[in-house]
Design an enzyme around this catalytic site. Structure first.
Site, PDB file in Angstrom:
ATOM      1  N   CYS A   1      26.413  95.693  70.135  1.00  0.00           N
ATOM      2  CA  CYS A   1      25.451  96.685  69.633  1.00  0.00           C
ATOM      3  C   CYS A   1      26.154  97.983  69.214  1.00  0.00           C
ATOM      4  O   CYS A   1      26.836  97.994  68.203  1.00  0.00           O
ATOM      5  CB  CYS A   1      24.342  96.906  70.651  1.00  0.00           C
ATOM      6  SG  CYS A   1      22.867  97.588  69.882  1.00  0.00           S
TER       7      CYS A   1
ATOM      8  N   HIS B   1      22.927  92.051  72.993  1.00  0.00           N
ATOM      9  CA  HIS B   1      23.505  92.409  74.297  1.00  0.00           C
ATOM     10  C   HIS B   1      23.605  91.209  75.233  1.00  0.00           C
ATOM     11  O   HIS B   1      22.771  91.077  76.144  1.00  0.00           O
ATOM     12  CB  HIS B   1      22.594  93.432  74.994  1.00  0.00           C
ATOM     13  CG  HIS B   1      22.508  94.755  74.318  1.00  0.00           C
ATOM     14  ND1 HIS B   1      23.369  95.787  74.597  1.00  0.00           N
ATOM     15  CD2 HIS B   1      21.658  95.225  73.386  1.00  0.00           C
ATOM     16  CE1 HIS B   1      23.049  96.839  73.868  1.00  0.00           C
ATOM     17  NE2 HIS B   1      22.012  96.524  73.123  1.00  0.00           N
TER      18      HIS B   1
ATOM     19  N   GLU C   1      25.391  90.918  77.652  1.00  0.00           N
ATOM     20  CA  GLU C   1      25.641  91.421  79.008  1.00  0.00           C
ATOM     21  C   GLU C   1      24.349  91.608  79.793  1.00  0.00           C
ATOM     22  O   GLU C   1      24.377  91.838  80.998  1.00  0.00           O
ATOM     23  CB  GLU C   1      26.448  92.734  78.953  1.00  0.00           C
ATOM     24  CG  GLU C   1      25.695  93.973  78.470  1.00  0.00           C
ATOM     25  CD  GLU C   1      25.647  94.109  76.943  1.00  0.00           C
ATOM     26  OE1 GLU C   1      25.922  93.117  76.238  1.00  0.00           O
ATOM     27  OE2 GLU C   1      25.321  95.211  76.462  1.00  0.00           O
TER      28      GLU C   1
HETATM   29  N1  GLN Z   1      21.150 102.403  67.995  1.00  0.00           N
HETATM   30  C1  GLN Z   1      22.344 102.526  68.775  1.00  0.00           C
HETATM   31  C2  GLN Z   1      23.480 103.187  67.987  1.00  0.00           C
HETATM   32  O1  GLN Z   1      23.318 103.514  66.874  1.00  0.00           O
HETATM   33  C3  GLN Z   1      22.810 101.187  69.304  1.00  0.00           C
HETATM   34  C4  GLN Z   1      21.823 100.657  70.301  1.00  0.00           C
HETATM   35  C5  GLN Z   1      22.401  99.814  71.389  1.00  0.00           C
HETATM   36  O2  GLN Z   1      23.615  99.778  71.628  1.00  0.00           O
HETATM   37  N2  GLN Z   1      21.520  99.161  72.086  1.00  0.00           N
HETATM   38  O3  GLN Z   1      24.530 103.371  68.521  1.00  0.00           O
END
Ligand code: GLN
Length: 202
Positions: A81, A181, A183
């Site tokens: 992410c 994710h 994790e």
């Molecule tokens: N929207 C977040 C970002 O721009 C990422 C979101 C996440 O890691 N769950 O970093």
């Protein structure tokens, strides 16, 4: 087999969940907050969190350049992410001063699914992983808008409102990134796959 030492970037994000998943996969996992802690690592994970905050803190704690050098020098890395955003060579809808570690020849759009749905879950086929579909949790997730020739697409999901399929998992050499994710779900297959990359087995 000796346990490879894998760091988790720990200035921001869901560090503990990654440490736990890595340990479950037979790695020795350590939190990394200072440049000196990069020494001796066989791999590094960039967690989920907030990429603009990660960028700021990485600069403030003098970790950005050492991370770039390490990845350029061949250190295997996995980003989930926000961590995926950190591994992207280019970011859309980022902040103007947002920095990344880079390494994966891709353009990532931040919060791409966000206008329609902040968070959602989907079962997806993850190339390279045996067994059932991966249950993927997306939280204000980016998608990969485009990739260079060296990048292998490992997973996609249907776009919002039945739009075109969107890339959510990629690999380039020993760099791995997912929009979602793993994790958070207790399914350690993606971390296993990364530890296999670290071990040079896949
Ligand atoms: N929207 C977040 C970002 O721009 C990422 C979101 C996440 O890691 N769950 O970093």
């Amino acid at each position: 087999m000796t346990a490879p030492l894998v760091g988790v970037f720990a200035l921001q994000g869901d560090v503990r969940e990654h440490l736990r998943a890595l340990e479950a996969c037979g790695a020795a996992a350590v939190a990394v907050r200072r440049p000196a802690e990069l020494a001796g690592l066989a791999g590094i994970v960039l967690p989920g969190g907030e990429s603009t905050t990660m960028s700021k803190l990485a600069v403030a704690f003098d970790l950005l350049e050492p991370l770039r050098e390490a990845v350029r020098g061949g250190l295997p890395a996995y980003g989930s992410c926000a961590g995926m955003i950190m591994l992207a060579d280019a970011v859309l809808d980022g902040r103007p001063d947002q920095e990344t570690v880079g390494g994966i020849d891709m353009t990532v759009r931040r919060n791409a699914f966000g206008r329609q749905v902040d968070s959602f879950e989907a079962d997806l086929h993850f190339a390279e992983l045996a067994g059932p579909a991966v249950h993927a949790v997306f939280i204000r997730a980016p998608w990969v808008e485009s990739v260079g020739e060296q990048v292998r697409v490992l997973g996609t999901v249907p776009g919002p409102d039945g739009g075109e399929a969107r890339i959510v998992a990629v690999r380039q050499g020993n760099l791995l990134a997912t929009s979602f994710h793993p994790e958070l779900t207790g399914d350690t297959r993606v971390h296993h796959y990364f530890v296999d990359i670290v071990r040079g087995q896949v």
